[in-house]
Design an enzyme around this catalytic site. Structure first.
Site, PDB file in Angstrom:
ATOM      1  CG  ASN A 109      -2.254   1.126   1.139  1.00 50.05           C
ATOM      2  OD1 ASN A 109      -1.929   2.186   0.431  1.00 50.05           O
ATOM      3  ND2 ASN A 109      -2.578   1.257   2.190  1.00 50.05           N
ATOM      4  CG  HIS A 139     -11.396   5.515   2.496  1.00 48.78           C
ATOM      5  ND1 HIS A 139     -12.312   6.630   3.485  1.00 48.78           N
ATOM      6  CD2 HIS A 139     -10.279   5.489   2.425  1.00 48.78           C
ATOM      7  CE1 HIS A 139     -11.365   7.412   4.209  1.00 48.78           C
ATOM      8  NE2 HIS A 139     -10.025   6.731   3.634  1.00 48.78           N
ATOM      9  NE  ARG A 166      -6.375   2.043  -0.518  1.00 47.89           N
ATOM     10  CZ  ARG A 166      -5.808   3.155   0.087  1.00 47.89           C
ATOM     11  NH1 ARG A 166      -4.909   2.878   0.655  1.00 47.89           N
ATOM     12  NH2 ARG A 166      -7.146   4.262   0.331  1.00 47.89           N
ATOM     13  NE  ARG A 195      -8.191  14.233   2.832  1.00 46.26           N
ATOM     14  CZ  ARG A 195      -7.915  12.922   2.543  1.00 46.26           C
ATOM     15  NH1 ARG A 195      -9.371  12.228   1.005  1.00 46.26           N
ATOM     16  NH2 ARG A 195      -7.659  12.046   2.798  1.00 46.26           N
ATOM     17  CD  GLU A 255      -8.179   0.440   3.823  1.00 48.74           C
ATOM     18  OE1 GLU A 255      -6.433   0.573   4.598  1.00 48.74           O
ATOM     19  OE2 GLU A 255      -8.341   0.956   3.139  1.00 48.74           O
TER      20      GLU A 255
END
Ligand code: ADP
Length: 370
Positions: free
Chosen positions: A7, A160, A71, A219, A360
């Protein structure tokens, strides 16, 4: 046989090595990638990862690694399944760089490092957007001229997805309900809330890019697009400056004026710092709003799931968020919540509320071994 999962992100390279039979985790680490560190590039971080893997003595030779899963943040409209990486796919991932500038180019560096240092292994891409291929048009289209979708591929993609898939699959197992209506809340540095039925995504808060939706670490999430016009035309900010504000100077960092890190905010909140308390209140209010919004696509909620750094650990965020939803008949068992147990809803709650640790890397390993 062993499976390696990579990742590659803007500030770190995460890797995890799995045994392909029982998916036991054999080695893993998060290697910092920054100009100030010994690993300033993904290439150098990957070299260190290989050194660590050999040092772990869990494999006798690198040749044992036959599969590598990557990923990849943006797969556009095309990719709904894990895909073998060949030259054509590399070109397709490159084409998507303008839509996901922060992510896809770094993901590609991870692929190139693997090809260079582990040339015998087969590389697969697992896309964060794939989970969302089941969303209906009414959820993924924006109310802007259709030409913009056709020509520029402007639509909601969702992100995600690997994490949301992992936690919804686990939730369906726990509830023993293959058709469960689930709202999963991935609360990390990036934040997204996704609605799914029976493991099929129906709607999500992130959009064309991972900037839309919920308040995040740095963000801003959804704001009135007219703010951009105003800042540009009237306040004469450059587009680059506005972009930097929205991506790096907003969110929890802006409202708390402390940090983008929830742990730092909480430390101050315990000392009754007003801004810290307000940041927690505002984050929880907006999270509850997005959960309510997502419930429309499900017409009911069997379970709300909290995951990722904040979701798994911050009981105070879960408590305030669910309090905002008590009008839906959803309640927590305070003690279970404080202990971050798997099921944290009270017996009288209409919907179950769960805390599930996301993984993940494991999800990617399982998907590419199929
Ligand atoms: P990423 O999105 O980078 O994968 P993580 O899932 O690690 O991020 O989540 C990072 C966020 O989780 C940060 O805001 C961090 O403060 C928060 N976090 C991590 N551990 C805790 C904790 N014990 N309590 C509260 N927040 C936490």
């Amino acid at each position: 046989m062993k499976i390696l999962v990579i990742n590659a992100g803007s500030s770190s390279l995460k890797y995890q090595l799995f045994d392909s039979k029982k998916f036991t985790s054999l080695a893993k680490n998060l290697i910092e990638v920054s100009k100030k560190s010994k690993t300033p590039t993904i290439d150098s971080a990957f070299k260190l990862a290989i050194k660590e893997i050999i040092g772990s003595k869990k494999i006798s030779s690198l040749e044992e690694i036959k599969l590598i899963g990557h990923r990849i943040v943006h797969g556009g409209e095309k990719y709904s399944k894990p895909t073998a990486i060949d030259e054509k796919l590399i070109q397709e991932i490159k084409k998507l760089i303008p839509i996901a500038p922060l992510h896809n180019s770094i993901n590609l560096e991870g692929i190139l490092a693997c090809k260079k240092y582990l040339p015998h292994a087969k590389n697969f891409a697992v896309f964060d957007t794939s989970f969302y291929n089941t969303m209906p048009e009414k959820a993924y289209l924006y109310a802007i001229p259709s030409e913009l979708h056709k020509r520029y591929k402007i639509r909601k993609y969702g992100f995600h997805g690997i994490s949301h898939k992992f936690v919804t699959t686990k939730t369906m197992e726990i509830l023993r309900n293959k058709k469960a209506k689930i709202i999963s809340c991935h609360l990390g540095n990036g934040v997204s809330i996704t609605a799914s039925i029976g493991g099929k995504a129906m709607d999500t808060t992130m959009g064309f890019t991972p900037l839309e939706g919920m308040i995040m670490g740095t963000r801003c999430g959804s704001i009135d697009p007219a703010i951009t016009f105003y800042l540009s035309k009237t306040a004469k900010f450059s587009l680059e400056k506005i972009e930097e504000i929205y991506l790096k100077k907003s969110g929890l960092k802006a409202i708390s004026e402390i940090s983008s890190d929830m742990r730092e905010i909480y430390k101050k909140a315990l000392k009754k710092d007003k801004k810290a308390l307000f940041a927690i209140e505002m984050f929880s209010y907006h999270l509850a709003k997005h959960i309510a919004e997502m419930s429309i696509s499900l017409q009911g909620i069997d379970a709300i799931v909290f995951t990722a750094g904040i979701g798994e650990n911050a009981s105070y965020i879960r408590e305030q968020t669910i309090k905002n939803l008590s009008y839906f008949g959803i309640y927590l068992d305070k003690n279970a919540n404080r202990l971050s147990k798997e099921v944290i809803s009270s017996k009288t709650s209409k919907s179950k509320v769960l805390v599930i640790k996301t993984n993940e890397e494991l999800q990617i390993a399982k998907e590419i071994s199929n």
